[in-house]
Design an enzyme around this catalytic site. Structure first.
Site, short mmCIF file in Angstrom:
data_model
loop_
_atom_site.label_atom_id
_atom_site.label_comp_id
_atom_site.label_asym_id
_atom_site.label_seq_id
_atom_site.Cartn_x
_atom_site.Cartn_y
_atom_site.Cartn_z
N LYS A 13 66.89 60.64 -11.82
CA LYS A 13 66.81 62.11 -11.66
C LYS A 13 65.77 62.47 -10.61
O LYS A 13 66.01 63.32 -9.77
CB LYS A 13 66.39 62.79 -12.98
N ARG A 88 64.46 69.50 -22.50
CA ARG A 88 64.66 68.19 -23.12
C ARG A 88 65.07 68.30 -24.58
O ARG A 88 65.31 67.30 -25.22
CB ARG A 88 63.38 67.41 -23.03
N ARG A 127 59.76 48.68 -12.74
CA ARG A 127 59.27 49.59 -11.70
C ARG A 127 57.75 49.49 -11.53
O ARG A 127 57.01 49.40 -12.49
CB ARG A 127 59.66 51.01 -12.13
N ARG A 160 53.28 52.24 -14.57
CA ARG A 160 52.98 53.39 -15.42
C ARG A 160 52.93 52.94 -16.87
O ARG A 160 53.76 52.15 -17.30
CB ARG A 160 54.10 54.43 -15.28
N ARG A 171 61.25 55.91 -25.43
CA ARG A 171 61.65 57.10 -24.67
C ARG A 171 63.17 57.28 -24.71
O ARG A 171 63.68 58.40 -24.80
CB ARG A 171 61.18 56.98 -23.21
P1 AMP Z 1 59.32 61.80 -17.48
O1 AMP Z 1 58.60 61.32 -16.27
O2 AMP Z 1 60.23 62.98 -17.21
O3 AMP Z 1 60.04 60.70 -18.22
O4 AMP Z 1 58.21 62.38 -18.49
C1 AMP Z 1 57.12 61.58 -18.90
C2 AMP Z 1 56.57 62.13 -20.19
O5 AMP Z 1 56.11 63.50 -20.01
C3 AMP Z 1 57.57 62.22 -21.35
O6 AMP Z 1 57.73 60.98 -22.02
C4 AMP Z 1 56.90 63.29 -22.23
O7 AMP Z 1 55.78 62.77 -22.93
C5 AMP Z 1 56.38 64.27 -21.18
N1 AMP Z 1 57.41 65.28 -20.85
C6 AMP Z 1 58.09 65.42 -19.67
N2 AMP Z 1 58.95 66.43 -19.73
C7 AMP Z 1 58.83 66.97 -20.96
C8 AMP Z 1 59.48 68.05 -21.66
N3 AMP Z 1 60.44 68.77 -21.07
N4 AMP Z 1 59.08 68.31 -22.94
C9 AMP Z 1 58.11 67.60 -23.52
N5 AMP Z 1 57.49 66.54 -22.95
C10 AMP Z 1 57.83 66.23 -21.69
#
Ligand code: AMP
Length: 212
Positions: A13, A88, A127, A160, A171
């Site tokens: 994404k 989400r 990654r 990360r 996740r």
């Molecule tokens: P991502 O890089 O989008 O996978 O996001 C990394 C982390 O940020 C996630 O595992 C959540 O802990 C937090 N996060 C990102 N987007 C959201 C969201 N829309 N709602 C709640 N937590 C989020």
């Protein structure tokens, strides 16, 4: 262009959002990036943000929705935006609808980029990222140098915390439980469009461009 990009972690994404943002000159808004940058700069007074992000769980909705509400009101979002990682869950999807109603705009498309979970686990846990310039490496397809120093800028290359395999699986479980219903929600509204994220990024981008 007002676009939501949906799909499991690691499906690409972020990569697609950056390309679409450049192509259509609208901001790319990634909640994951906002949380990571905020944590690096120590701007969150609420300690639970760190705990949730580092363990792969969703940050509480009131915090996340507040951040998105403020961001969408910025002037650079007037002609459009690409949302990546938000909404989400259903609460966030409904909150987004309210925010957009307040702004008197609506979404053009919700793009669902999908791929099999096994492909995603391999992709994410391999990654590696440069701390300084953000260059992305992969242990299988584009390995970093052994000293983990970025050849492009001299920065440190690292993994990360939430890209470790056990956290990745967590996740994906969170995604399956909370985010899949959002996809059904947009499908029922008739604005969901699906593309394959299990192929090369260029092919996925071509598919997206031909759809939107
Ligand atoms: P991502 O890089 O989008 O996978 O996001 C990394 C982390 O940020 C996630 O595992 C959540 O802990 C937090 N996060 C990102 N987007 C959201 C969201 N829309 N709602 C709640 N937590 C989020």
């Amino acid at each position: 262009m007002r676009l939501v990009l949906m799909g499991p972690p690691g499906v690409g994404k972020g990569t697609q959002a950056v390309r679409l943002s450049r192509r259509f000159s609208v901001p790319h808004i990634s909640t994951g990036d906002i949380f990571r940058e905020g944590l690096a700069k120590n701007i969150f007074s609420d300690l639970s943000v760190k705990e949730h992000v580092y363990s792969g769980r969703l940050v509480p909705d009131d915090i996340t929705v507040g951040i998105i509400r403020n961001r969408l009101m910025d002037s650079d979002c007037a002609k459009g935006f690409i949302l990546d990682g938000f909404p989400r869950n259903l609460i966030q999807a409904k909150a987004l609808e309210e925010i957009l109603e307040d702004l008197r705009v609506c979404l053009d498309d919700v793009l669902y980029i999908n791929a099999e979970f096994d492909i995603l686990v391999k992709r994410i846990s391999g990654r590696r990222i440069c701390q300084k310039c953000g260059a992305i490496y992969h242990m299988l397809t584009n390995p970093p140098p052994q000293d983990c120093i970025c050849p492009q800028c001299g920065g440190n290359i690292y993994q990360r915390i939430d890209d470790r395999e056990d956290t990745v699986r967590k996740r994906l479980k969170v995604y399956e439980k909370l985010t899949k219903p959002v996809i059904d929600y947009y499908r029922d509204l008739g604005i969901l469009k699906t593309v394959d994220g299990g192929v090369e990024a260029d092919k996925t981008l071509d598919a997206i461009i031909s759809i939107i």
